[in-house]
Scaffold this motif. Structure first.
Motif, mmCIF file in Angstrom:
data_model
loop_
_atom_site.group_PDB
_atom_site.id
_atom_site.type_symbol
_atom_site.label_atom_id
_atom_site.label_comp_id
_atom_site.label_asym_id
_atom_site.label_seq_id
_atom_site.Cartn_x
_atom_site.Cartn_y
_atom_site.Cartn_z
ATOM 1 N N THR A 271 0.835 -1.207 0.000
ATOM 2 C CA THR A 271 0.000 0.000 0.000
ATOM 3 C C THR A 271 0.868 1.255 0.000
ATOM 4 O OG1 THR A 271 -1.791 -1.153 1.163
ATOM 5 C CG2 THR A 271 -1.793 1.253 1.271
ATOM 6 N N LEU A 272 1.952 1.217 0.763
ATOM 7 C CA LEU A 272 2.891 2.341 0.784
ATOM 8 C C LEU A 272 3.505 2.548 -0.606
ATOM 9 C CD1 LEU A 272 4.709 4.472 2.132
ATOM 10 C CD2 LEU A 272 6.235 2.586 2.808
ATOM 11 N N ILE A 273 3.953 1.473 -1.240
ATOM 12 C CA ILE A 273 4.555 1.560 -2.570
ATOM 13 C C ILE A 273 3.544 2.107 -3.573
ATOM 14 C CG2 ILE A 273 5.465 0.180 -4.489
ATOM 15 C CD1 ILE A 273 6.752 -1.636 -2.299
ATOM 16 N N GLU A 274 2.294 1.663 -3.467
ATOM 17 C CA GLU A 274 1.247 2.150 -4.371
ATOM 18 C C GLU A 274 0.988 3.649 -4.147
ATOM 19 O OE1 GLU A 274 -1.171 -2.088 -4.820
ATOM 20 O OE2 GLU A 274 -1.783 -0.613 -3.312
ATOM 21 N N ARG A 275 1.100 4.100 -2.906
ATOM 22 C CA ARG A 275 0.958 5.534 -2.635
ATOM 23 C C ARG A 275 2.080 6.318 -3.304
ATOM 24 N NH1 ARG A 275 2.739 7.695 2.953
ATOM 25 N NH2 ARG A 275 4.426 8.585 1.704
ATOM 26 N N TRP A 276 3.302 5.812 -3.189
ATOM 27 C CA TRP A 276 4.437 6.462 -3.860
ATOM 28 C C TRP A 276 4.235 6.493 -5.372
ATOM 29 C CZ3 TRP A 276 8.516 3.351 -0.615
ATOM 30 C CH2 TRP A 276 8.734 4.020 0.609
ATOM 31 N N GLN A 277 3.692 5.406 -5.917
ATOM 32 C CA GLN A 277 3.431 5.361 -7.356
ATOM 33 C C GLN A 277 2.383 6.401 -7.746
ATOM 34 O OE1 GLN A 277 2.326 1.242 -7.734
ATOM 35 N NE2 GLN A 277 4.427 0.549 -8.087
ATOM 36 N N ALA A 278 1.326 6.503 -6.951
ATOM 37 C CA ALA A 278 0.266 7.469 -7.235
ATOM 38 C C ALA A 278 0.777 8.900 -7.167
ATOM 39 C CB ALA A 278 -0.893 7.281 -6.255
ATOM 40 N N GLU A 279 1.808 9.121 -6.353
ATOM 41 C CA GLU A 279 2.414 10.447 -6.232
ATOM 42 C C GLU A 279 3.432 10.724 -7.332
ATOM 43 O OE1 GLU A 279 2.068 10.661 -1.313
ATOM 44 O OE2 GLU A 279 3.998 10.196 -2.291
ATOM 45 N N GLY A 280 3.622 9.745 -8.226
ATOM 46 C CA GLY A 280 4.546 9.918 -9.340
ATOM 47 C C GLY A 280 6.005 9.746 -8.975
ATOM 48 N N LYS A 281 6.270 9.156 -7.800
ATOM 49 C CA LYS A 281 7.649 8.995 -7.335
ATOM 50 C C LYS A 281 8.270 7.673 -7.776
ATOM 51 C CE LYS A 281 6.773 11.842 -3.246
ATOM 52 N NZ LYS A 281 6.657 11.870 -1.760
ATOM 53 N N LEU A 282 7.438 6.759 -8.260
ATOM 54 C CA LEU A 282 7.902 5.457 -8.735
ATOM 55 C C LEU A 282 7.162 5.085 -10.016
ATOM 56 C CD1 LEU A 282 7.763 3.322 -5.437
ATOM 57 C CD2 LEU A 282 9.820 4.250 -6.511
ATOM 58 N N VAL A 283 7.809 4.288 -10.844
ATOM 59 C CA VAL A 283 7.127 3.678 -11.985
ATOM 60 C C VAL A 283 6.026 2.766 -11.438
ATOM 61 C CG1 VAL A 283 7.404 1.981 -13.840
ATOM 62 C CG2 VAL A 283 9.066 3.819 -13.571
ATOM 63 N N THR A 284 4.913 2.709 -12.125
ATOM 64 C CA THR A 284 3.810 1.863 -11.678
ATOM 65 C C THR A 284 4.069 0.409 -12.059
ATOM 66 O OG1 THR A 284 2.224 3.677 -11.876
ATOM 67 C CG2 THR A 284 1.333 1.438 -11.836
ATOM 68 N N LEU A 285 4.290 -0.396 -11.036
ATOM 69 C CA LEU A 285 4.476 -1.838 -11.182
ATOM 70 C C LEU A 285 3.662 -2.502 -10.080
ATOM 71 C CD1 LEU A 285 8.372 -1.920 -11.571
ATOM 72 C CD2 LEU A 285 6.724 -2.370 -13.388
ATOM 73 N N ASP A 286 3.334 -3.763 -10.256
ATOM 74 C CA ASP A 286 2.609 -4.476 -9.207
ATOM 75 C C ASP A 286 3.473 -4.519 -7.948
ATOM 76 O OD1 ASP A 286 1.833 -6.919 -7.575
ATOM 77 O OD2 ASP A 286 0.177 -6.831 -9.007
ATOM 78 N N ALA A 287 2.986 -3.904 -6.880
ATOM 79 C CA ALA A 287 3.802 -3.740 -5.680
ATOM 80 C C ALA A 287 4.123 -5.061 -4.995
ATOM 81 C CB ALA A 287 3.084 -2.807 -4.700
ATOM 82 N N ARG A 288 3.176 -5.974 -4.990
ATOM 83 C CA ARG A 288 3.416 -7.257 -4.316
ATOM 84 C C ARG A 288 4.435 -8.091 -5.082
ATOM 85 N NH1 ARG A 288 -0.948 -4.963 -4.095
ATOM 86 N NH2 ARG A 288 -2.144 -4.654 -2.166
ATOM 87 N N HIS A 289 4.324 -8.082 -6.391
ATOM 88 C CA HIS A 289 5.298 -8.833 -7.191
ATOM 89 C C HIS A 289 6.667 -8.161 -7.163
ATOM 90 C CE1 HIS A 289 2.697 -11.986 -8.711
ATOM 91 N NE2 HIS A 289 1.739 -11.075 -8.804
ATOM 92 N N LEU A 290 6.701 -6.866 -6.957
ATOM 93 C CA LEU A 290 7.975 -6.186 -6.750
ATOM 94 C C LEU A 290 8.654 -6.718 -5.498
ATOM 95 C CD1 LEU A 290 10.099 -3.947 -7.206
ATOM 96 C CD2 LEU A 290 8.561 -2.373 -5.994
ATOM 97 N N ILE A 291 7.894 -6.860 -4.420
ATOM 98 C CA ILE A 291 8.450 -7.407 -3.175
ATOM 99 C C ILE A 291 8.905 -8.848 -3.392
ATOM 100 C CG2 ILE A 291 7.897 -8.072 -0.797
ATOM 101 C CD1 ILE A 291 6.005 -5.609 -0.726
ATOM 102 N N PHE A 292 8.093 -9.643 -4.082
ATOM 103 C CA PHE A 292 8.485 -11.031 -4.369
ATOM 104 C C PHE A 292 9.800 -11.073 -5.151
ATOM 105 C CE2 PHE A 292 3.716 -12.393 -4.532
ATOM 106 C CZ PHE A 292 3.650 -12.331 -3.144
ATOM 107 N N SER A 293 9.937 -10.156 -6.114
ATOM 108 C CA SER A 293 11.151 -10.160 -6.941
ATOM 109 C C SER A 293 12.383 -9.832 -6.102
ATOM 110 C CB SER A 293 11.017 -9.165 -8.101
ATOM 111 O OG SER A 293 11.231 -7.824 -7.678
ATOM 112 N N ILE A 294 12.219 -8.968 -5.121
ATOM 113 C CA ILE A 294 13.342 -8.638 -4.235
ATOM 114 C C ILE A 294 13.731 -9.864 -3.412
ATOM 115 C CG2 ILE A 294 14.022 -7.251 -2.235
ATOM 116 C CD1 ILE A 294 12.271 -4.984 -3.431
ATOM 117 N N TRP A 295 12.731 -10.585 -2.927
ATOM 118 C CA TRP A 295 13.046 -11.826 -2.195
ATOM 119 C C TRP A 295 13.808 -12.793 -3.100
ATOM 120 C CZ3 TRP A 295 7.482 -12.915 0.086
ATOM 121 C CH2 TRP A 295 7.179 -11.923 1.033
#
Length: 208
Positions: free
Chosen positions: A140-164
């Protein structure tokens, strides 16, 4: 005269419990839950099996204690992502913390992976509870950053999975990584840090 004896006994009990859990981590991460035995754990701890059973009544009790500590260790790096920080810096810092965990705690990573591969029978409650709640909070935090234009819009949960996936690979497949790279000690972790930082920075930075 009795107070010092009680204190000494308490210290010894703590030391022996720590030795048992350290040995158990080695045995469980190497052999998995099914292949681990109390005899192997007792031998690794330098204790007799009856002495081990004085501290822990069963293999399951030891495993549960090890997993409880592991879950806390595993969740802490994600918890520290700061909602008020710079989004890209916060995500890259999370990547770096996870990579450092793979360097410092490879046995814990392999133990967690083994448990997951078995269907997570002993930690499914934590996965569906505490871990899911934390992932939802940070997504939810990542999606807020995306909505604010601070991040490229990507699926936030899969972003976390990719980091793992990209960070834990260096622990779970350590033999393969070292076999291919033949690194000097842990030098490849520095290389991985540089690569992953550049990868995620490039993927997450909005195009002007």
């Amino acid at each position: 005269m009795e107070a010092p004896a009680t204190t000494a006994q308490t210290r010894i009990q703590k030391e022996n419990s720590a030795r048992i859990l350290e040995a158990a981590l080695d045995v469980f991460s190497t052999h998995g839950y099914s292949g681990a035995t109390l005899d192997l754990i007792a031998r690794g701890a330098g204790l007799s099996k009856p002495n081990l059973l004085y501290y822990f009544p069963s293999k399951q009790a030891i495993y549960g204690t090890v997993l409880a500590g592991l879950m806390k260790t595993w969740l802490d790096p994600l918890r520290t992502m700061d909602p008020e920080g710079d989004p890209i810096a916060e995500i890259i810092a999370y990547v770096q913390r996870k990579l450092e965990m793979s360097r410092l705690y490879p046995r814990e990573s392999r133990l967690f992976a083994n448990e997951i591969l078995q269907g997570a029978p002993r930690i499914m409650d934590q996965i569906q509870g505490e871990l899911r709640e934390l992932v939802e909070e940070k997504a939810t935090l990542i999606e807020r950053w995306q909505a604010e234009g601070k991040l490229v819009t990507l699926d936030a949960r899969h972003l976390i999975f990719s980091i793992w996936a990209t960070t834990q690979h260096y622990a779970d497949f350590d033999v393969q990584v070292r076999g291919i790279l033949a690194p000097t000690q842990d030098h490849h972790f520095n290389q991985a840090d540089q690569f992953l930082s550049a990868l995620y920075r490039g993927a997450l930075t909005p195009k002007i």
